[in-house]
Structures are given as structure tokens and as C-alpha cells.
Write an enzyme that holds these catalytic residues in place. Structure first.
Site, PDB file in Angstrom:
ATOM      1  N   GLY A   1      29.075  99.371  87.683  1.00 11.60           N
ATOM      2  CA  GLY A   1      29.183 100.820  87.587  1.00 11.60           C
ATOM      3  C   GLY A   1      30.490 101.338  88.137  1.00 11.60           C
ATOM      4  O   GLY A   1      31.109 102.243  87.556  1.00 11.60           O
TER       5      GLY A   1
ATOM      6  N   CYS B   1      22.419 110.677  94.581  1.00 10.81           N
ATOM      7  CA  CYS B   1      21.287 111.011  93.725  1.00 10.81           C
ATOM      8  C   CYS B   1      20.300 109.856  93.670  1.00 10.81           C
ATOM      9  O   CYS B   1      20.682 108.696  93.493  1.00 10.81           O
ATOM     10  CB  CYS B   1      21.774 111.333  92.313  1.00 10.81           C
ATOM     11  SG  CYS B   1      20.456 111.788  91.160  1.00 10.81           S
ATOM     12  N   ASP B   2      19.025 110.177  93.830  1.00  9.14           N
ATOM     13  CA  ASP B   2      17.940 109.237  93.585  1.00  9.14           C
ATOM     14  C   ASP B   2      17.490 109.455  92.150  1.00  9.14           C
ATOM     15  O   ASP B   2      16.898 110.492  91.821  1.00  9.14           O
ATOM     16  CB  ASP B   2      16.793 109.510  94.568  1.00  9.14           C
ATOM     17  CG  ASP B   2      15.591 108.599  94.348  1.00  9.14           C
ATOM     18  OD1 ASP B   2      15.586 107.832  93.367  1.00  9.14           O
ATOM     19  OD2 ASP B   2      14.647 108.672  95.146  1.00  9.14           O
TER      20      ASP B   2
ATOM     21  N   SER C   1      20.099  94.650  79.447  1.00 13.53           N
ATOM     22  CA  SER C   1      20.307  93.264  79.868  1.00 13.53           C
ATOM     23  C   SER C   1      19.878  92.376  78.721  1.00 13.53           C
ATOM     24  O   SER C   1      19.052  92.766  77.889  1.00 13.53           O
ATOM     25  CB  SER C   1      19.460  92.950  81.106  1.00 13.53           C
ATOM     26  OG  SER C   1      19.422  91.565  81.372  1.00 13.53           O
TER      27      SER C   1
ATOM     28  N   TYR D   1      10.774  92.909  85.513  1.00 12.61           N
ATOM     29  CA  TYR D   1      12.162  93.254  85.179  1.00 12.61           C
ATOM     30  C   TYR D   1      12.385  93.111  83.678  1.00 12.61           C
ATOM     31  O   TYR D   1      12.963  93.995  83.035  1.00 12.61           O
ATOM     32  CB  TYR D   1      13.118  92.346  85.952  1.00 12.61           C
ATOM     33  CG  TYR D   1      14.584  92.581  85.659  1.00 12.61           C
ATOM     34  CD1 TYR D   1      15.264  93.627  86.267  1.00 12.61           C
ATOM     35  CD2 TYR D   1      15.283  91.765  84.782  1.00 12.61           C
ATOM     36  CE1 TYR D   1      16.605  93.859  86.010  1.00 12.61           C
ATOM     37  CE2 TYR D   1      16.625  91.972  84.521  1.00 12.61           C
ATOM     38  CZ  TYR D   1      17.291  93.025  85.132  1.00 12.61           C
ATOM     39  OH  TYR D   1      18.624  93.243  84.852  1.00 12.61           O
TER      40      TYR D   1
ATOM     41  N   SER E   1      10.817  95.973  81.862  1.00 10.19           N
ATOM     42  CA  SER E   1      11.572  97.218  82.003  1.00 10.19           C
ATOM     43  C   SER E   1      12.754  97.267  81.046  1.00 10.19           C
ATOM     44  O   SER E   1      13.112  98.337  80.530  1.00 10.19           O
ATOM     45  CB  SER E   1      12.049  97.390  83.451  1.00 10.19           C
ATOM     46  OG  SER E   1      13.109  96.498  83.787  1.00 10.19           O
TER      47      SER E   1
ATOM     48  N   VAL F   1      25.230  89.001  85.815  1.00 11.85           N
ATOM     49  CA  VAL F   1      26.556  89.371  86.303  1.00 11.85           C
ATOM     50  C   VAL F   1      26.664  89.034  87.793  1.00 11.85           C
ATOM     51  O   VAL F   1      25.711  89.223  88.554  1.00 11.85           O
ATOM     52  CB  VAL F   1      26.825  90.874  86.088  1.00 11.85           C
ATOM     53  CG1 VAL F   1      28.275  91.210  86.446  1.00 11.85           C
ATOM     54  CG2 VAL F   1      26.527  91.271  84.648  1.00 11.85           C
TER      55      VAL F   1
END
Length: 258
Positions: free
Chosen positions: A18, A63-64, A132, A145, A148, A180
Site C-alpha cells: 500500500g 481509519c478502521d 490475492s 482467508y 474472503s 508478497v
């Protein structure tokens, strides 16, 4: 899309891929509002980036992403590109993982769509969900995971198939890198199943963050390919994929192919 002068909203932007995405966008002339949960990291990244690219061009907000009110409250003028990038991998807190990896990405996408769509006064745009390769292939190492990420591919590609999307002026894409080399792969006990075996298997295939960032920028600047799954592989870079059901003979069950 030429990103020069474009407004970008990006989550999970203070570290890992990010942070690399944020800097690459700024280097091409974009204006970036990036969010992250960890305020200290975000403020440090903001200070570094503002020195290089100017305070008017990059802003950090703590931020959440699981808090819908926080996401709705963020304002940064017109947003042309939304990048839902925040994510975690921890099977011990699977409900939290679904909230971040799936629900928050869907919420961010819905907010971006409402903001961008031309048929409601917006100026169009691009929504990219960082997913992903785990969203394409099954794996026993981290089943929730995987779920998701499969969900986000289904969501993103389904919106792209909407016949009114051309009228809305919004494009949808999935960035699907292989594993990654970031802190995401520094596992604690029971965070994934057979973590040592997974790391041994993935090591020769593992990407560096800059490889993913390079593919990300190519994906943004690519004019064609709405609804694509953009896989990123070691040694290959970005590769377009587009899962579709094919019914070869009209009698057998359809199969999924690229």
C-alpha cells in the site's frame, strides 16, 4: 487511465504494498488520500511523502475500515480511483478477517460506486480491489482467508458484468498477487495452518512489494479489461485472467476456464 491529476482513495496505504502504491501514484501526478489503522506509521509516511510531493497532493487519515461511519466520513474532493487494499491473514480471528478482507472492501466499493457513477452526477472512475491468488485457488493453509478472497473476486467481477456499467462509467478490477514479502507473512502460532510448510512452498514464488506495485500501475493504466482478474507472478509480472463458465457441448456441466 492516466492518473495525472486524478484523485485516489486508498486503504492500507501506510506500509507494505500500500505504501508503494501510494508513492507510485504520486510519482505519476495523482493526488492521494490514504488510510491506515496505525496512526504513527501513517503520519510518518505522510510527512515523508509530503516533503517529496507536496502537502496538497497527499493526505493521511487514521481509519478502521471495519467502521462504516469512519469510511463514509472521509472527504478528499472528487475520487477517480478507489483502491481497497487493506487486509489481514489470521485464522485465529476469522470473523475480524472477514470484516476487513471482505465486508470493508465491499463497503468501500459501494461508497466509491455511489460517488463515481455518471448517471447520478459523478464523473466515472475505477475501483480496484486488492485480492490475492488465494481467491483463485483453494488452499488448506488458510481456509477463511481463501474464502474472503474468493468472495471479493465474485463481487468485483459480478459488478463488472452489469449491463448498465457503461452508462455509470465505472470500471472494476481485481489485483491478485501471489504471496508478497511483507509482514503479512510473519506468522505467529496458529495464525495459519502448517505455516512452516506454506512458507517453504511459497518461498521460490514469493514476490517483492515493488513487483506488485509495478503490476498495479500497469493495471490502472490499461484501458481495456473491465472485470479482469490480474494475477501477479514471480518472473512473469502481471497476467490478465478472466474466469468464465464454458459449456462446451451443451450437455456436460460448465467448467471454469481462463
Amino acid at each position: 487511465m492516466d492518473v495525472s491529476g486524478k484523485g485516489v482513495f486508498l486503504t492500507g496505504g501506510a506500509r507494505g504494498i500500500g505504501r508503494g502504491m501510494t508513492e507510485a501514484l504520486l510519482a505519476k501526478g495523482a493526488k492521494v488520500l490514504f488510510c491506515d489503522l496505525i496512526a504513527d506509521l501513517g503520519k510518518a509516511a505522510e510527512a515523508d511523502l509530503q516533503k517529496q510531493y507536496g502537502a496538497d497532493n497527499v493526505v493521511f487519515r487514521q481509519c478502521d475500515v471495519t467502521d462504516g461511519d469512519q469510511l463514509k466520513g472521509e472527504k478528499f474532493g472528487a475520487v477517480d480511483i478507489c483502491v481497497n487494499n487493506a487486509g489481514i491473514m489470521d485464522e485465529r480471528v476469522w470473523e475480524k478477517m472477514l470484516a476487513i478482507n471482505t465486508t470493508a472492501q465491499i463497503r468501500g466499493s459501494q461508497l466509491a460506486l455511489d460517488h463515481m457513477r455518471r448517471d447520478r452526477g459523478g464523473r466515472g472512475g475505477l475501483i480496484i480491489n486488492t485480492v490475492s491468488l488465494a481467491g483463485v485457488f483453494p488452499s488448506y493453509f488458510f481456509p477463511v482467508y481463501n474464502a474472503s478472497k474468493h468472495a471479493m473476486i465474485g463481487y468485483t467481477t459480478s459488478w463488472a458484468k452489469n449491463p448498465k456499467m457503461g452508462e455509470m462509467g465505472v470500471k472494476w478490477r481485481c489485483l491478485c498477487p501471489n504471496a508478497v514479502n511483507t509482514n503479512l507473512l510473519v506468522f505467529e502460532e496458529n495464525q495459519v495452518y502448517d505455516g512452516d510448510k506454506f512458507l517453504e512452498w511459497i518461498k521460490p514464488r514469493m514476490l517483492e512489494p515493488e513487483e506488485v506495485v509495478e503490476a498495479f500501475m500497469k493495471l490502472i493504466q490499461e484501458e481495456e479489461g473491465d472485470g479482469v482478474i490480474y494475477g501477479v507472478f514471480k518472473g512473469l509480472g502481471g497476467v490478465f485472467k478472466k474466469r468464465r463458465l464454458v459449456d462446451a457441448d451443451g450437455e456436460s456441466n460448465p467448467i471454469v476456464v481462463d
